[in-house]
Motif scaffolding. Structure first.
Motif, PDB file in Angstrom:
ATOM      1  N   LEU A 171       0.809  -1.222   0.000  1.00  0.00           N
ATOM      2  CA  LEU A 171       0.000   0.000   0.000  1.00  0.00           C
ATOM      3  C   LEU A 171       0.845   1.277   0.000  1.00  0.00           C
ATOM      4  N   GLN A 172       2.131   1.151  -0.329  1.00  0.00           N
ATOM      5  CA  GLN A 172       3.008   2.319  -0.276  1.00  0.00           C
ATOM      6  C   GLN A 172       2.606   3.413  -1.262  1.00  0.00           C
ATOM      7  N   ASP A 173       1.931   3.040  -2.360  1.00  0.00           N
ATOM      8  CA  ASP A 173       1.452   4.069  -3.287  1.00  0.00           C
ATOM      9  C   ASP A 173       0.470   5.007  -2.589  1.00  0.00           C
ATOM     10  N   LEU A 174      -0.292   4.479  -1.636  1.00  0.00           N
ATOM     11  CA  LEU A 174      -1.221   5.308  -0.874  1.00  0.00           C
ATOM     12  C   LEU A 174      -0.467   6.156   0.145  1.00  0.00           C
ATOM     13  N   ALA A 175       0.511   5.553   0.809  1.00  0.00           N
ATOM     14  CA  ALA A 175       1.307   6.305   1.784  1.00  0.00           C
ATOM     15  C   ALA A 175       2.015   7.474   1.118  1.00  0.00           C
ATOM     16  N   ALA A 176       2.449   7.287  -0.133  1.00  0.00           N
ATOM     17  CA  ALA A 176       3.129   8.361  -0.860  1.00  0.00           C
ATOM     18  C   ALA A 176       2.198   9.534  -1.132  1.00  0.00           C
ATOM     19  N   GLN A 177       0.879   9.290  -1.048  1.00  0.00           N
ATOM     20  CA  GLN A 177      -0.114  10.359  -1.235  1.00  0.00           C
ATOM     21  C   GLN A 177      -0.593  10.918   0.100  1.00  0.00           C
ATOM     22  N   GLN A 178       0.181  10.673   1.148  1.00  0.00           N
ATOM     23  CA  GLN A 178      -0.103  11.201   2.492  1.00  0.00           C
ATOM     24  C   GLN A 178      -1.375  10.607   3.100  1.00  0.00           C
ATOM     25  N   ILE A 179      -1.746   9.399   2.686  1.00  0.00           N
ATOM     26  CA  ILE A 179      -2.856   8.692   3.319  1.00  0.00           C
ATOM     27  C   ILE A 179      -2.278   7.842   4.439  1.00  0.00           C
ATOM     28  N   PRO A 180      -2.637   8.099   5.691  1.00  0.00           N
ATOM     29  CA  PRO A 180      -2.045   7.357   6.808  1.00  0.00           C
ATOM     30  C   PRO A 180      -2.378   5.862   6.734  1.00  0.00           C
ATOM     31  N   LEU A 181      -1.381   5.030   7.008  1.00  0.00           N
ATOM     32  CA  LEU A 181      -1.537   3.573   7.050  1.00  0.00           C
ATOM     33  C   LEU A 181      -1.046   3.085   8.409  1.00  0.00           C
ATOM     34  N   GLY A 278      -9.470   9.868  -4.441  1.00  0.00           N
ATOM     35  CA  GLY A 278      -9.744   8.498  -4.047  1.00  0.00           C
ATOM     36  C   GLY A 278      -8.528   7.599  -4.070  1.00  0.00           C
ATOM     37  N   GLY A 279      -7.340   8.160  -3.929  1.00  0.00           N
ATOM     38  CA  GLY A 279      -6.132   7.348  -3.867  1.00  0.00           C
ATOM     39  C   GLY A 279      -5.419   7.161  -5.185  1.00  0.00           C
ATOM     40  N   PHE A 280      -5.858   7.871  -6.219  1.00  0.00           N
ATOM     41  CA  PHE A 280      -5.223   7.737  -7.540  1.00  0.00           C
ATOM     42  C   PHE A 280      -4.633   9.061  -8.023  1.00  0.00           C
ATOM     43  N   ALA A 281      -4.236   9.913  -7.100  1.00  0.00           N
ATOM     44  CA  ALA A 281      -3.668  11.200  -7.493  1.00  0.00           C
ATOM     45  C   ALA A 281      -2.391  11.015  -8.304  1.00  0.00           C
ATOM     46  N   ASP A 282      -1.611   9.961  -7.999  1.00  0.00           N
ATOM     47  CA  ASP A 282      -0.368   9.734  -8.734  1.00  0.00           C
ATOM     48  C   ASP A 282      -0.636   9.357 -10.188  1.00  0.00           C
ATOM     49  N   ILE A 283      -1.632   8.499 -10.419  1.00  0.00           N
ATOM     50  CA  ILE A 283      -1.962   8.106 -11.795  1.00  0.00           C
ATOM     51  C   ILE A 283      -2.567   9.285 -12.556  1.00  0.00           C
ATOM     52  N   GLU A 284      -3.420  10.059 -11.889  1.00  0.00           N
ATOM     53  CA  GLU A 284      -4.010  11.235 -12.540  1.00  0.00           C
ATOM     54  C   GLU A 284      -2.927  12.230 -12.940  1.00  0.00           C
ATOM     55  N   LEU A 286       0.213  11.476 -13.692  1.00  0.00           N
ATOM     56  CA  LEU A 286       0.955  10.907 -14.822  1.00  0.00           C
ATOM     57  C   LEU A 286       0.188  11.067 -16.128  1.00  0.00           C
ATOM     58  N   ILE A 287      -1.116  10.923 -16.072  1.00  0.00           N
ATOM     59  CA  ILE A 287      -1.933  11.032 -17.289  1.00  0.00           C
ATOM     60  C   ILE A 287      -1.739  12.393 -17.955  1.00  0.00           C
ATOM     61  N   LEU A 288      -1.563  13.419 -17.147  1.00  0.00           N
ATOM     62  CA  LEU A 288      -1.357  14.765 -17.691  1.00  0.00           C
ATOM     63  C   LEU A 288      -0.035  14.874 -18.453  1.00  0.00           C
ATOM     64  N   GLN A 289       0.881  13.922 -18.230  1.00  0.00           N
ATOM     65  CA  GLN A 289       2.188  13.963 -18.889  1.00  0.00           C
ATOM     66  C   GLN A 289       2.230  13.123 -20.166  1.00  0.00           C
ATOM     67  N   CYS A 290       1.135  12.412 -20.454  1.00  0.00           N
ATOM     68  CA  CYS A 290       1.119  11.576 -21.666  1.00  0.00           C
ATOM     69  C   CYS A 290       1.215  12.454 -22.920  1.00  0.00           C
ATOM     70  N   LYS A 291       1.813  11.919 -23.959  1.00  0.00           N
ATOM     71  CA  LYS A 291       2.016  12.664 -25.204  1.00  0.00           C
ATOM     72  C   LYS A 291       0.698  13.028 -25.867  1.00  0.00           C
ATOM     73  N   PHE A 292      -0.259  12.074 -25.815  1.00  0.00           N
ATOM     74  CA  PHE A 292      -1.547  12.301 -26.463  1.00  0.00           C
ATOM     75  C   PHE A 292      -2.635  12.475 -25.405  1.00  0.00           C
ATOM     76  N   SER A 293      -3.504  13.462 -25.625  1.00  0.00           N
ATOM     77  CA  SER A 293      -4.554  13.749 -24.647  1.00  0.00           C
ATOM     78  C   SER A 293      -5.592  12.636 -24.555  1.00  0.00           C
ATOM     79  N   THR A 317      -1.751  -3.647 -11.635  1.00  0.00           N
ATOM     80  CA  THR A 317      -3.075  -3.960 -11.092  1.00  0.00           C
ATOM     81  C   THR A 317      -3.775  -2.695 -10.601  1.00  0.00           C
ATOM     82  N   ARG A 318      -3.021  -1.712 -10.132  1.00  0.00           N
ATOM     83  CA  ARG A 318      -3.625  -0.443  -9.723  1.00  0.00           C
ATOM     84  C   ARG A 318      -4.172   0.302 -10.930  1.00  0.00           C
ATOM     85  N   LEU A 319      -3.464   0.228 -12.050  1.00  0.00           N
ATOM     86  CA  LEU A 319      -3.956   0.878 -13.265  1.00  0.00           C
ATOM     87  C   LEU A 319      -5.264   0.234 -13.712  1.00  0.00           C
ATOM     88  N   GLU A 320      -5.346  -1.094 -13.642  1.00  0.00           N
ATOM     89  CA  GLU A 320      -6.584  -1.778 -14.015  1.00  0.00           C
ATOM     90  C   GLU A 320      -7.712  -1.375 -13.064  1.00  0.00           C
TER      91      GLU A 320
END
Length: 365
Positions: A171-181, A278-284, A286-293, A317-320
């Motif tokens: 669950l470290q991806d959540l901890a990296a978003q300052q969600i306490p574990l 909802g715990g996907f701030a990191d993926i959101e 990254l999406i802004l950095q994709c070459k195509f919108s 699996t998090r992306l899915e």
């Protein structure tokens, strides 16, 4: 109007302000009901409510007639944690919510169900046995994220496994978003004391999680007494029976208020959620950095998400899970828009015009 009300006496049941709030909607309701007094819903049953207007005071109340109409929106009725105005033993108004946690109700027709209101923190409880399910935790985070309360992931039964550190690593991806574990032994007061920073006087916390996750055991430890029934979980999947049968608000020795909830099998979004909260701030991000919108994050060149997966920064699996939840939120949002359009048409036909809605969507403070 409010000068005669001792708001400080309501602090033990979670009154969040030392005096009457400044919100004009609150002031308007107090002005419309000058003889009413504030109380907090501490139990919600099919047949009605139990409201406290002082510590250790519980009143069985009658709800307004309009709440009893079949087509009245269920999320606009009071829920556990709501503040209401009382005249005698009758609820006359629902005060606007600061925060809430909601889910889409089961069934084909769009409805929202309020799990709890005016909450500061949501403890998302998950057992470190066969109950451990990162995907379910993500669903809870999605429901909590848009309602204004702070989520804290609480992993119980740490005394029953040697893999607590491994679960926290997953669950470290959540901890990296300052969600306490936190990994705790729910039966041990010393271990449970790790939750005390969120349990100060006047605070309100709600426990959510599946049946058998250890919510009732944790509640008993926080209360300092065996008040809630507990039961053994099944050996094959660590699932339990519903020992908690209804939502109830209880004062804790720390001065906080705790709402325990029955286990929820279905966690449907309402369409109001945002995946970043909802715990996907990191993926959101990254999406802004994709070459195509219009990148689908599969085989397109310049996909920042796939690049992060190749660097082992994002688990596939998090992306899915993100894709699945994004589709569910979009579908729920479409149903919500359709429902709002139908309600607007109904109001126009009846000549009532726009109606004030008593529920404000919470914003995280």
């Amino acid at each position: 109007m409010t000068d005669s009300i001792d708001f400080t006496a309501l602090r033990p049941i979670g009154w969040p302000w030392p005096g009457a709030p400044e919100d004009p909607a609150w002031q308007g309701l107090f002005a419309a009901h000058p003889q009413a007094r504030p109380g907090r819903v501490i139990e919600q049953h099919r047949s009605g409510y139990v409201v406290a207007d002082a510590p250790e005071a519980a009143i069985k109340t009658e709800s307004p007639p309009e709440w009893q109409r079949p087509r009245f929106p269920s999320h606009e009725r009071a829920a556990v944690g709501d503040w209401v105005l009382l005249e005698g033993k009758r609820i006359v108004a629902l005060l606007p919510r600061r925060t809430s946690i909601k889910r889409g109700a089961a069934g084909e027709h769009y409805h929202q169900q309020v799990i709890g209101a005016n909450i500061d923190t949501v403890f998302i409880v998950c057992g470190l046995d066969a109950d451990f399910n990162p995907r379910r935790i993500e669903r809870y985070l999605l429901l909590v994220g848009g309602g204004g309360a702070e989520p804290v992931v609480v992993l119980t039964k740490a005394d029953q496994t040697e893999y607590s550190d491994d679960a926290l690593e997953v669950l470290q991806d959540l901890a990296a978003q300052q969600i306490p574990l936190l990994a705790i032994n729910g039966k041990d007061p010393a271990s449970v004391s790790a939750l005390h920073p969120w349990l100060g006087p006047g605070r309100t916390v709600v426990l959510v999680g599946s049946s058998g996750a250890g919510k009732s055991t944790l509640t008993n430890t926080l209360l300092g007494e065996e008040r809630m029934k507990t039961a053994e979980v099944r050996g094959n999947d660590s699932r339990g029976r519903h020992t908690t049968t209804h939502r109830a608000l209880m004062p804790l020795p720390t001065g906080a208020c705790l709402i325990d909830t029955p286990g929820m099998r279905e966690l449907k979004p309402t369409g109001e959620e945002t995946l970043a909260e909802g715990g996907f701030a990191d993926i959101e991000a990254l999406i802004l950095q994709c070459k195509f919108s219009d990148c689908s994050h599969q085989t397109e060149p310049g996909c920042a998400v796939q690049a992060a997966i190749e660097r082992d920064e994002i688990d596939e699996t998090r992306l899915e899970s993100y894709r699945k939840l994004r589709e569910e939120v979009a579908a729920a949002a479409a149903k919500l828009a359709q429902r709002q359009a139908e309600q607007a048409t109904e109001r126009k036909r009846s000549g009532r015009g726009a109606q004030w809605r008593p529920v404000n969507k919470g914003k995280r403070r």
